[in-house]
Scaffold this motif. Sequence first.
Motif, short mmCIF file in Angstrom:
data_model
loop_
_atom_site.label_atom_id
_atom_site.label_comp_id
_atom_site.label_asym_id
_atom_site.label_seq_id
_atom_site.Cartn_x
_atom_site.Cartn_y
_atom_site.Cartn_z
N ASP A 53 0.80 -1.32 -0.06
CA ASP A 53 0.01 -0.08 -0.05
C ASP A 53 0.89 1.04 -0.09
O ASP A 53 0.29 2.39 -0.38
CB ASP A 53 -1.05 -0.02 1.38
N LYS A 54 2.26 1.10 0.39
CA LYS A 54 2.87 2.21 0.45
C LYS A 54 3.99 2.39 -0.72
O LYS A 54 4.84 3.19 -1.04
CB LYS A 54 3.98 2.12 1.56
N THR A 55 3.49 1.72 -1.88
CA THR A 55 3.97 1.81 -3.08
C THR A 55 3.42 2.26 -4.21
O THR A 55 1.96 2.37 -4.00
CB THR A 55 4.83 0.49 -3.47
N ASN A 56 3.70 2.22 -5.63
CA ASN A 56 2.83 2.90 -6.65
C ASN A 56 2.10 1.37 -7.22
O ASN A 56 1.15 1.69 -8.20
CB ASN A 56 3.49 3.46 -7.66
N ARG A 57 2.47 0.28 -6.65
CA ARG A 57 1.79 -0.81 -7.31
C ARG A 57 0.24 -0.98 -7.03
O ARG A 57 -0.07 -0.92 -5.77
CB ARG A 57 2.41 -2.11 -6.62
N GLY A 107 -4.31 -10.20 -7.19
CA GLY A 107 -4.25 -9.83 -8.88
C GLY A 107 -4.19 -8.41 -9.02
O GLY A 107 -4.32 -7.80 -7.93
N ARG A 108 -3.92 -7.97 -10.02
CA ARG A 108 -3.98 -6.62 -10.56
C ARG A 108 -5.20 -6.04 -10.30
O ARG A 108 -5.26 -4.81 -9.86
CB ARG A 108 -3.35 -6.37 -11.84
N THR A 109 -6.29 -6.55 -10.68
CA THR A 109 -7.59 -5.80 -10.53
C THR A 109 -8.74 -6.71 -10.05
O THR A 109 -8.46 -7.92 -9.91
CB THR A 109 -8.12 -5.61 -11.76
N LEU A 110 -9.97 -6.23 -9.73
CA LEU A 110 -10.99 -7.13 -9.19
C LEU A 110 -11.21 -8.14 -10.35
O LEU A 110 -11.57 -9.20 -10.13
CB LEU A 110 -12.14 -6.13 -8.57
N GLN A 111 -11.15 -7.65 -11.60
CA GLN A 111 -11.76 -8.31 -12.70
C GLN A 111 -10.68 -9.54 -12.82
O GLN A 111 -11.07 -10.74 -13.10
CB GLN A 111 -11.68 -7.54 -13.96
#
Length: 159
Positions: A53-57, A107-111
Amino acid sequence: MEQLLRLIEADCTLNNKQLAAMIGTSEEKVEAELKRLEEEGVIMGYKAVVNWDKTNREGVTALIEVKVEPQLGDGFDRVAERIFQYEEVESCYLMSGDFDMTVILSGRTLQEVASFVSQKLSTVEAVKSTATHFILKKYKENHLIMNPMREKEEGFCFV
């Protein structure tokens, strides 16, 4: 041995000299014990805990409850092995209670997570049902407080 394991679990960056001083033994004994524990599979690896959460990821983490039909002769083991082989799966646990397994994945997204559940996890033959829960905020993970609370402000009384 337990004291050594607790120390490296809390901070795997400690070197053998530091560990030896902390448990009151020699560096050689620490080195030999760590080697033995690694060879026996007690120590499976060393890992840093990252507060993403403290990164841009960008990313999401989900906890998925899975109900499973146990397999004759193998119980839940064969199904668990099939599930944990997927790259997306971070953790897989056999549970007691209303569901049989907990699967944790990122994952990267909810989708992307939804796609994994619908196209991969739910198609495993023994999987009867799933319930997906998205982690909204991490407060504590692996004994570490992720975002320490601010000090209490003086002058305020919360009742």
